[in-house]
Write a protein that holds these residues in place. Structure first.
Motif, PDB file in Angstrom:
ATOM      1  N   VAL A  98       0.833  -1.210   0.000  1.00 25.54           N
ATOM      2  CA  VAL A  98       0.000   0.000   0.000  1.00 25.54           C
ATOM      3  C   VAL A  98       0.864   1.254   0.000  1.00 25.54           C
ATOM      4  O   VAL A  98       1.856   1.349   0.733  1.00 25.54           O
ATOM      5  CB  VAL A  98      -0.934   0.021   1.232  1.00 25.54           C
ATOM      6  N   ALA A  99       0.477   2.217  -0.830  1.00 28.81           N
ATOM      7  CA  ALA A  99       1.107   3.539  -0.825  1.00 28.81           C
ATOM      8  C   ALA A  99       0.141   4.533  -0.191  1.00 28.81           C
ATOM      9  O   ALA A  99      -1.048   4.569  -0.545  1.00 28.81           O
ATOM     10  CB  ALA A  99       1.453   3.982  -2.246  1.00 28.81           C
ATOM     11  N   GLU A 157       4.297  -1.108  -8.398  1.00 26.96           N
ATOM     12  CA  GLU A 157       4.008  -2.426  -7.818  1.00 26.96           C
ATOM     13  C   GLU A 157       2.912  -2.390  -6.756  1.00 26.96           C
ATOM     14  O   GLU A 157       2.481  -3.445  -6.272  1.00 26.96           O
ATOM     15  CB  GLU A 157       5.292  -2.997  -7.200  1.00 26.96           C
ATOM     16  N   VAL A 158       2.433  -1.210  -6.381  1.00 24.33           N
ATOM     17  CA  VAL A 158       1.436  -1.123  -5.310  1.00 24.33           C
ATOM     18  C   VAL A 158       0.095  -1.702  -5.759  1.00 24.33           C
ATOM     19  O   VAL A 158      -0.263  -1.640  -6.940  1.00 24.33           O
ATOM     20  CB  VAL A 158       1.233   0.332  -4.817  1.00 24.33           C
ATOM     21  N   ASP A 159      -0.613  -2.287  -4.790  1.00 24.43           N
ATOM     22  CA  ASP A 159      -1.957  -2.798  -5.095  1.00 24.43           C
ATOM     23  C   ASP A 159      -3.029  -2.079  -4.278  1.00 24.43           C
ATOM     24  O   ASP A 159      -4.204  -2.433  -4.339  1.00 24.43           O
ATOM     25  CB  ASP A 159      -2.040  -4.307  -4.864  1.00 24.43           C
ATOM     26  N   GLY A 160      -2.598  -1.060  -3.510  1.00 24.00           N
ATOM     27  CA  GLY A 160      -3.556  -0.268  -2.738  1.00 24.00           C
ATOM     28  C   GLY A 160      -3.040   1.146  -2.534  1.00 24.00           C
ATOM     29  O   GLY A 160      -1.837   1.354  -2.356  1.00 24.00           O
ATOM     30  N   ILE A 161      -3.945   2.122  -2.581  1.00 22.83           N
ATOM     31  CA  ILE A 161      -3.577   3.527  -2.364  1.00 22.83           C
ATOM     32  C   ILE A 161      -4.568   4.152  -1.398  1.00 22.83           C
ATOM     33  O   ILE A 161      -5.784   3.964  -1.521  1.00 22.83           O
ATOM     34  CB  ILE A 161      -3.578   4.322  -3.686  1.00 22.83           C
ATOM     35  N   PHE A 162      -4.029   4.906  -0.446  1.00 20.56           N
ATOM     36  CA  PHE A 162      -4.849   5.681   0.491  1.00 20.56           C
ATOM     37  C   PHE A 162      -4.383   7.125   0.405  1.00 20.56           C
ATOM     38  O   PHE A 162      -3.203   7.418   0.613  1.00 20.56           O
ATOM     39  CB  PHE A 162      -4.678   5.138   1.916  1.00 20.56           C
ATOM     40  N   THR A 163      -5.298   8.032   0.092  1.00 18.16           N
ATOM     41  CA  THR A 163      -4.926   9.425  -0.088  1.00 18.16           C
ATOM     42  C   THR A 163      -6.161  10.309  -0.002  1.00 18.16           C
ATOM     43  O   THR A 163      -7.281   9.811   0.152  1.00 18.16           O
ATOM     44  CB  THR A 163      -4.208   9.622  -1.442  1.00 18.16           C
ATOM     45  N   ASP A 185      -6.867  -4.993  -9.775  1.00 24.05           N
ATOM     46  CA  ASP A 185      -5.417  -4.909  -9.608  1.00 24.05           C
ATOM     47  C   ASP A 185      -4.973  -3.773  -8.691  1.00 24.05           C
ATOM     48  O   ASP A 185      -3.839  -3.789  -8.191  1.00 24.05           O
ATOM     49  CB  ASP A 185      -4.755  -4.730 -10.975  1.00 24.05           C
ATOM     50  N   LEU A 186      -5.831  -2.798  -8.475  1.00 22.76           N
ATOM     51  CA  LEU A 186      -5.476  -1.661  -7.630  1.00 22.76           C
ATOM     52  C   LEU A 186      -6.716  -1.163  -6.889  1.00 22.76           C
ATOM     53  O   LEU A 186      -7.742  -0.880  -7.510  1.00 22.76           O
ATOM     54  CB  LEU A 186      -4.901  -0.519  -8.479  1.00 22.76           C
ATOM     55  N   LYS A 187      -6.607  -1.111  -5.573  1.00 26.07           N
ATOM     56  CA  LYS A 187      -7.686  -0.576  -4.737  1.00 26.07           C
ATOM     57  C   LYS A 187      -7.328   0.859  -4.354  1.00 26.07           C
ATOM     58  O   LYS A 187      -6.172   1.143  -4.025  1.00 26.07           O
ATOM     59  CB  LYS A 187      -7.886  -1.404  -3.461  1.00 26.07           C
ATOM     60  N   THR A 246     -14.041   1.432  -6.141  1.00 24.76           N
ATOM     61  CA  THR A 246     -12.575   1.314  -6.221  1.00 24.76           C
ATOM     62  C   THR A 246     -11.998   0.366  -5.179  1.00 24.76           C
ATOM     63  O   THR A 246     -10.786   0.267  -5.024  1.00 24.76           O
ATOM     64  CB  THR A 246     -11.907   2.704  -6.088  1.00 24.76           C
ATOM     65  N   THR A 247     -12.866  -0.313  -4.416  1.00 28.48           N
ATOM     66  CA  THR A 247     -12.409  -1.336  -3.474  1.00 28.48           C
ATOM     67  C   THR A 247     -13.285  -2.576  -3.611  1.00 28.48           C
ATOM     68  O   THR A 247     -14.350  -2.514  -4.219  1.00 28.48           O
ATOM     69  CB  THR A 247     -12.508  -0.834  -2.021  1.00 28.48           C
TER      70      THR A 247
END
Length: 247
Positions: A98-99, A157-163, A185-187, A246-247
């Motif tokens: 996660v980023a 390479e991240v599979d999750g983002i919180f922002t 592939d990406l949450k 998105t999740t």
């Protein structure tokens, strides 16, 4: 700001908005206006010098989101809970890398608690977490989109983002341009509850703040300070998940 103005009207106050723009002199000038009885009190959301914090303790003042210490009530969203909600959701969705994207803090802002709590809980679960910070100051959308593009190039390479919501919106836009499947592939989890999260497909999952309740709480606490009544040190307003695609 509209909610603050409406809440102040309910108490028969008029609103004066002062955009300090990072100028400590403007904050000092605003305190002067209270000292001269030209203003009844202040709701502060700014980086304040130590000398001005001492002055704020002596007048009716409320801090919105900025931690100024004893004697100045803090009103904020329950950001620790917000970080917890985001972490649990990303983990439940199977994220392993996660980023967390954020603006670099220049002042003790309570909202940072969402980042530290999300990071703490994800790491506890064995999830890799990378915090990516950028300098604040630019609100131009094309600049924001360029930064998100750089993030995704560096952290492909991240599979999750919180922002925050605006960044989350651009993460979704950039992911689509790259052919990344959302949410397979990406949450992406946003933060704020900004209406921009509803203007894209799929809608962005976000941790929504209650802006109306925040405004009303600021005004209620300030009114108590003006009236000479006792107040608590901290007031926290609940947040909640607003699910999207998105999740």
């Amino acid at each position: 700001m509209w909610h603050v103005e409406k809440a102040l009207e309910m108490h028969e106050y008029r609103t004066v908005i002062i955009n300090v723009g990072g100028s400590s002199k403007k904050i000092s000038d605003a305190i002067d206006l209270v000292d001269k009885h030209m203003l009844d009190g202040l709701i502060i959301n700014a980086d304040v010098d130590k000398s001005d914090i001492e002055r704020l303790r002596l007048i009716p003042a409320v801090s919105f989101e900025c931690e100024m210490g004893e004697g100045i009530p803090l009103v904020a969203s329950d950001h620790i809970k917000g970080g917890e909600l985001a972490a649990k959701l990303l983990f439940r969705c199977g994220c392993k890398n996660v980023a967390i994207l954020s603006i670099k803090a220049t002042a003790p802002v309570y909202a940072r608690r969402r980042i530290t709590e999300c990071q703490r809980l994800l790491k506890k679960k064995g999830v890799k977490v990378t915090i990516v910070e950028h300098e604040g100051g630019s609100e131009e959308f094309h600049v924001m989109e360029e930064k998100i593009n750089e993030y995704l190039n560096t952290h492909s390479e991240v599979d999750g983002i919180f922002t925050e919501d605006v960044e989350a919106y651009f993460c979704l836009v950039q992911a689509k341009k790259r052919g990344i499947s959302i949410p397979r592939d990406l949450k992406i989890v946003g933060y704020d509850g900004n209406e921009i999260t509803r203007l894209v497909s799929p809608q962005v999952t976000t941790i929504a703040q209650n802006t109306k309740k925040l405004a009303e709480t600021c005004v209620d606490v300030l009114n108590k300070r003006i009236s000479g009544l006792d107040t608590e040190d901290r007031y926290f307003v609940p947040v909640k998940i607003r699910m999207g695609g998105t999740t």
